[in-house]
Design a protein around this motif. Structure first.
Motif, PDB file in Angstrom:
ATOM      1  N   LYS A  28       0.806  -1.271   0.027  1.00 21.55           N
ATOM      2  CA  LYS A  28      -0.159   0.074  -0.017  1.00 21.55           C
ATOM      3  C   LYS A  28       0.779   1.276   0.085  1.00 21.55           C
ATOM      4  O   LYS A  28       2.250   1.299   0.766  1.00 21.55           O
ATOM      5  CB  LYS A  28      -0.858  -0.119   1.221  1.00 21.55           C
ATOM      6  CG  LYS A  28      -0.219   0.100   2.406  1.00 21.55           C
ATOM      7  CD  LYS A  28      -1.162   0.462   3.685  1.00 21.55           C
ATOM      8  CE  LYS A  28      -1.281   2.306   3.573  1.00 21.55           C
ATOM      9  NZ  LYS A  28      -2.194   2.343   4.661  1.00 21.55           N
ATOM     10  N   GLY A  75       0.884   5.324   0.988  1.00 22.43           N
ATOM     11  CA  GLY A  75       0.414   6.355   1.823  1.00 22.43           C
ATOM     12  C   GLY A  75       0.725   7.497   1.565  1.00 22.43           C
ATOM     13  O   GLY A  75       1.966   7.897   1.075  1.00 22.43           O
ATOM     14  N   LEU A  76      -0.054   8.579   1.859  1.00 26.57           N
ATOM     15  CA  LEU A  76       0.414  10.039   1.797  1.00 26.57           C
ATOM     16  C   LEU A  76       0.796  10.330   0.327  1.00 26.57           C
ATOM     17  O   LEU A  76       1.953  11.001   0.172  1.00 26.57           O
ATOM     18  CB  LEU A  76       1.445  10.257   2.759  1.00 26.57           C
ATOM     19  CG  LEU A  76       1.190   9.773   4.152  1.00 26.57           C
ATOM     20  CD1 LEU A  76       2.199   9.975   5.253  1.00 26.57           C
ATOM     21  CD2 LEU A  76      -0.343  10.555   4.795  1.00 26.57           C
ATOM     22  N   LYS A  85      -3.906  14.550   1.705  1.00 21.73           N
ATOM     23  CA  LYS A  85      -3.264  13.383   2.855  1.00 21.73           C
ATOM     24  C   LYS A  85      -2.030  13.976   3.561  1.00 21.73           C
ATOM     25  O   LYS A  85      -2.003  13.934   4.823  1.00 21.73           O
ATOM     26  CB  LYS A  85      -3.086  12.034   2.265  1.00 21.73           C
ATOM     27  CG  LYS A  85      -4.376  11.192   2.029  1.00 21.73           C
ATOM     28  CD  LYS A  85      -5.197  10.748   3.136  1.00 21.73           C
ATOM     29  CE  LYS A  85      -4.203  10.069   4.096  1.00 21.73           C
ATOM     30  NZ  LYS A  85      -4.907   9.441   5.171  1.00 21.73           N
ATOM     31  N   MET A 110      -1.677  15.263   7.539  1.00 24.87           N
ATOM     32  CA  MET A 110      -0.956  14.455   8.447  1.00 24.87           C
ATOM     33  C   MET A 110       0.459  15.254   8.672  1.00 24.87           C
ATOM     34  O   MET A 110       0.996  14.690   9.330  1.00 24.87           O
ATOM     35  CB  MET A 110      -0.503  13.164   7.678  1.00 24.87           C
ATOM     36  CG  MET A 110      -1.839  12.052   7.574  1.00 24.87           C
ATOM     37  SD  MET A 110      -2.494  11.893   9.193  1.00 24.87           S
ATOM     38  CE  MET A 110      -4.260  11.537   9.025  1.00 24.87           C
ATOM     39  N   GLU A 169     -10.822   5.519   3.582  1.00 25.60           N
ATOM     40  CA  GLU A 169     -10.443   6.508   2.345  1.00 25.60           C
ATOM     41  C   GLU A 169     -10.417   5.630   1.025  1.00 25.60           C
ATOM     42  O   GLU A 169     -10.399   4.567   0.933  1.00 25.60           O
ATOM     43  CB  GLU A 169      -8.905   7.005   2.793  1.00 25.60           C
ATOM     44  CG  GLU A 169      -8.135   5.989   2.794  1.00 25.60           C
ATOM     45  CD  GLU A 169      -6.800   6.694   3.455  1.00 25.60           C
ATOM     46  OE1 GLU A 169      -6.501   7.649   4.049  1.00 25.60           O
ATOM     47  OE2 GLU A 169      -5.740   5.856   3.276  1.00 25.60           O
ATOM     48  N   GLU A 182      -9.296   4.669  -2.888  1.00 26.21           N
ATOM     49  CA  GLU A 182      -8.094   4.641  -3.520  1.00 26.21           C
ATOM     50  C   GLU A 182      -8.409   3.809  -4.565  1.00 26.21           C
ATOM     51  O   GLU A 182      -9.437   3.340  -5.207  1.00 26.21           O
ATOM     52  CB  GLU A 182      -7.273   3.638  -2.351  1.00 26.21           C
ATOM     53  CG  GLU A 182      -7.131   4.142  -1.126  1.00 26.21           C
ATOM     54  CD  GLU A 182      -5.571   4.155  -0.648  1.00 26.21           C
ATOM     55  OE1 GLU A 182      -4.746   3.630  -1.155  1.00 26.21           O
ATOM     56  OE2 GLU A 182      -5.624   4.570   0.768  1.00 26.21           O
ATOM     57  N   GLU A 190      -9.887   1.643   1.662  1.00 27.31           N
ATOM     58  CA  GLU A 190      -8.855   1.361   2.663  1.00 27.31           C
ATOM     59  C   GLU A 190      -9.446   1.875   3.989  1.00 27.31           C
ATOM     60  O   GLU A 190      -9.749   2.895   4.297  1.00 27.31           O
ATOM     61  CB  GLU A 190      -7.327   1.676   2.418  1.00 27.31           C
ATOM     62  CG  GLU A 190      -6.429   1.104   3.657  1.00 27.31           C
ATOM     63  CD  GLU A 190      -5.144   1.770   3.553  1.00 27.31           C
ATOM     64  OE1 GLU A 190      -4.681   2.815   3.113  1.00 27.31           O
ATOM     65  OE2 GLU A 190      -4.456   0.883   4.104  1.00 27.31           O
ATOM     66  N   ILE A 198      -7.940   2.652   7.628  1.00 23.78           N
ATOM     67  CA  ILE A 198      -6.775   2.904   8.171  1.00 23.78           C
ATOM     68  C   ILE A 198      -7.021   3.059   9.808  1.00 23.78           C
ATOM     69  O   ILE A 198      -8.130   3.518  10.069  1.00 23.78           O
ATOM     70  CB  ILE A 198      -5.841   4.282   7.565  1.00 23.78           C
ATOM     71  CG1 ILE A 198      -6.684   5.440   7.713  1.00 23.78           C
ATOM     72  CG2 ILE A 198      -5.275   3.667   6.428  1.00 23.78           C
ATOM     73  CD1 ILE A 198      -6.147   6.438   7.509  1.00 23.78           C
ATOM     74  N   PHE A 216      -3.772   9.829  15.903  1.00 24.88           N
ATOM     75  CA  PHE A 216      -3.134   9.765  14.572  1.00 24.88           C
ATOM     76  C   PHE A 216      -2.212  10.752  14.518  1.00 24.88           C
ATOM     77  O   PHE A 216      -1.917  11.222  13.518  1.00 24.88           O
ATOM     78  CB  PHE A 216      -4.374  10.171  13.514  1.00 24.88           C
ATOM     79  CG  PHE A 216      -5.122   8.917  12.927  1.00 24.88           C
ATOM     80  CD1 PHE A 216      -4.587   8.338  11.570  1.00 24.88           C
ATOM     81  CD2 PHE A 216      -6.061   8.207  13.554  1.00 24.88           C
ATOM     82  CE1 PHE A 216      -5.130   7.211  11.159  1.00 24.88           C
ATOM     83  CE2 PHE A 216      -6.521   7.182  12.916  1.00 24.88           C
ATOM     84  CZ  PHE A 216      -6.301   6.693  11.797  1.00 24.88           C
ATOM     85  N   PHE A 246       1.753  11.516  14.619  1.00 29.01           N
ATOM     86  CA  PHE A 246       3.049  10.837  14.289  1.00 29.01           C
ATOM     87  C   PHE A 246       3.741  11.444  12.978  1.00 29.01           C
ATOM     88  O   PHE A 246       3.340  12.460  12.641  1.00 29.01           O
ATOM     89  CB  PHE A 246       2.671   9.416  13.521  1.00 29.01           C
ATOM     90  CG  PHE A 246       1.626   9.502  12.561  1.00 29.01           C
ATOM     91  CD1 PHE A 246       1.813  10.140  11.051  1.00 29.01           C
ATOM     92  CD2 PHE A 246       0.397   8.993  12.403  1.00 29.01           C
ATOM     93  CE1 PHE A 246       0.998   9.978   9.991  1.00 29.01           C
ATOM     94  CE2 PHE A 246      -0.515   8.806  11.463  1.00 29.01           C
ATOM     95  CZ  PHE A 246      -0.236   9.501  10.353  1.00 29.01           C
ATOM     96  N   ALA A 271       2.322   2.197   7.797  1.00 29.11           N
ATOM     97  CA  ALA A 271       1.635   3.193   7.259  1.00 29.11           C
ATOM     98  C   ALA A 271       0.036   3.030   7.405  1.00 29.11           C
ATOM     99  O   ALA A 271      -0.819   3.305   6.779  1.00 29.11           O
ATOM    100  CB  ALA A 271       1.685   3.057   5.649  1.00 29.11           C
ATOM    101  N   SER A 272      -0.137   2.841   8.896  1.00 28.00           N
ATOM    102  CA  SER A 272      -1.418   2.807   9.390  1.00 28.00           C
ATOM    103  C   SER A 272      -2.448   1.649   9.003  1.00 28.00           C
ATOM    104  O   SER A 272      -3.619   1.617   8.984  1.00 28.00           O
ATOM    105  CB  SER A 272      -2.241   4.214   9.398  1.00 28.00           C
ATOM    106  OG  SER A 272      -1.665   5.064   9.879  1.00 28.00           O
ATOM    107  N   GLY A 305      -2.859   4.745  -2.643  1.00 26.31           N
ATOM    108  CA  GLY A 305      -2.776   6.009  -1.610  1.00 26.31           C
ATOM    109  C   GLY A 305      -4.134   6.654  -1.794  1.00 26.31           C
ATOM    110  O   GLY A 305      -4.895   6.728  -2.857  1.00 26.31           O
ATOM    111  N   ALA A 306      -4.706   7.211  -0.831  1.00 27.88           N
ATOM    112  CA  ALA A 306      -6.132   7.854  -0.809  1.00 27.88           C
ATOM    113  C   ALA A 306      -6.077   9.007  -1.753  1.00 27.88           C
ATOM    114  O   ALA A 306      -5.067   9.810  -2.023  1.00 27.88           O
ATOM    115  CB  ALA A 306      -6.537   8.525   0.474  1.00 27.88           C
TER     116      ALA A 306
HETATM  117  C1  OOG Z   1      -1.207   7.321   6.991  1.00 26.90           C
HETATM  118  C2  OOG Z   1      -1.747   6.213   5.957  1.00 26.90           C
HETATM  119  C3  OOG Z   1      -1.978   6.918   4.528  1.00 26.90           C
HETATM  120  C4  OOG Z   1      -3.074   6.954   2.532  1.00 26.90           C
HETATM  121  O1  OOG Z   1      -3.601   6.467   1.506  1.00 26.90           O
HETATM  122  O2  OOG Z   1      -2.670   8.152   2.206  1.00 26.90           O
HETATM  123  C5  OOG Z   1      -2.809   6.043   3.788  1.00 26.90           C
HETATM  124  C6  OOG Z   1      -2.381   7.735   7.718  1.00 26.90           C
HETATM  125  O3  OOG Z   1      -3.086   8.700   7.055  1.00 26.90           O
HETATM  126  O4  OOG Z   1      -2.678   7.576   8.861  1.00 26.90           O
HETATM  127  O5  OOG Z   1      -3.026   5.074   3.753  1.00 26.90           O
END
Ligand code: OOG
Ligand code: MG
Length: 263
Positions: free
Chosen positions: A62, A64-65, A70, A74, A107, A109, A140, A142, A149, A151, A161-162, A233-234
């Motif tokens: 996966k 992320g970010l 996103k 974060m 989210e 994807e 997804e 998370i 959340f 970090f 990655a959550s 990723g989202a």
């Molecule tokens: C991190 C995981 C991010 C995405 O699709 O951006 C993620 C988080 O936002 O906790 O899965």
């Protein structure tokens, strides 16, 4: 030596936090040496612990970010990757109980399935598309193990990655049948539109996120293998979920996926 022990103890805490559904504080304050490289080694240990405990198998990756929405949400500036296991996959149609989660969010994807190995360095967007068997919409779930959340980049990498669960749509589209940058996305909760976006929100093209990951994986001698699933990723910010919620993602030309949550 100390680093090896730190890797083991952080991985063990994150493993237990997920299993027993408790929150932990981010680790960077306690372990100032925790950087992205060390965090990916913690992630590997965490995945090994999960595979053993759940008799699970790696089925993909996966990202992320990968979207600005996103990254801003974060407070980080680069993408991350995590590992998908068969035990994380849910099937559409079965209500999903919130019991195992800490503070889940959901989210939308785009999922890629590969028919060819993708090995960096130097992987480009056309190479990603040529290695892709099909794409489909995905949801997804998370569930960061960190309190609120909250970090840093290294913390979230260590926490895979959550990652928690994911669902895939049933319409499988070949990548040359669509221009994924232009694929419009509608994200709905309980019938209300809560976000709209397009494929281009993921690094200009969802395949660019995959290329980034293939090149990043090459740094540790890894690759995306045939048959593996990769989440892009989202495409927009995640939304929280509560019992009774119904969440749907629809993507132009790719159909939709829906999930219903219960206690
Ligand atoms: C991190 C995981 C991010 C995405 O699709 O951006 C993620 C988080 O936002 O906790 O899965
Ligand atoms: Mg995600």
């Amino acid at each position: 030596m100390r680093q090896k022990e730190s890797i083991e103890s952080i991985a063990t805490v994150l493993f237990r936090a997920e299993k027993e559904a408790f929150e932990v504080d981010k680790f960077v304050d306690l372990y100032p040496e925790l950087d992205a490289d060390m965090a990916y080694r913690i992630q590997e240990r965490l995945i090994a612990l999960k595979c053993k405990a759940e008799a699970a198998k790696v089925t993909g990756w996966k990202l992320g970010l990968t979207s600005q929405a996103k990254q801003q949400m974060m407070g980080v500036h680069e993408p991350v990757y995590g590992v998908l296991l068969d035990s994380m996959r849910l099937s559409e149609g079965n209500p999903v109980t919130l019991a195992p989660f800490i503070h889940p969010k959901i989210e939308p994807e785009i999922a890629f399935v590969f028919h060819r190995e993708l090995k960096g360095p130097g992987v480009s967007v056309p190479e990603v598309l040529a290695a892709t068997a099909c794409v489909m919409p995905a949801l997804e779930i998370i569930d960061s193990r960190y309190r609120n959340f909250s970090f840093t980049l290294a913390d979230v990498i260590a926490d895979n990655a959550s990652s928690s669960r994911y669902l895939l749509g049933e319409v499988h589209v070949k990548p040359d049948e669509i221009d994924m940058r232009l694929s419009g996305m509608v994200f709905q909760k309980n019938g209300k539109v809560i976000a709209t976006s397009t494929g281009a929100s993921v690094m200009g093209h969802p395949a660019r996120a995959i290329a980034w990951m293939a090149n990043k994986l090459a740094e540790s001698g890894q690759s995306i293998r045939p048959g593996e699933i990769v989440l892009s990723g989202a495409l927009c910010e995640a939304t929280s979920i509560a019992a009774g919620d119904t969440v749907t993602v629809s993507i132009d030309g790719m159909g939709s996926v829906t999930v219903v949550f219960t206690n």
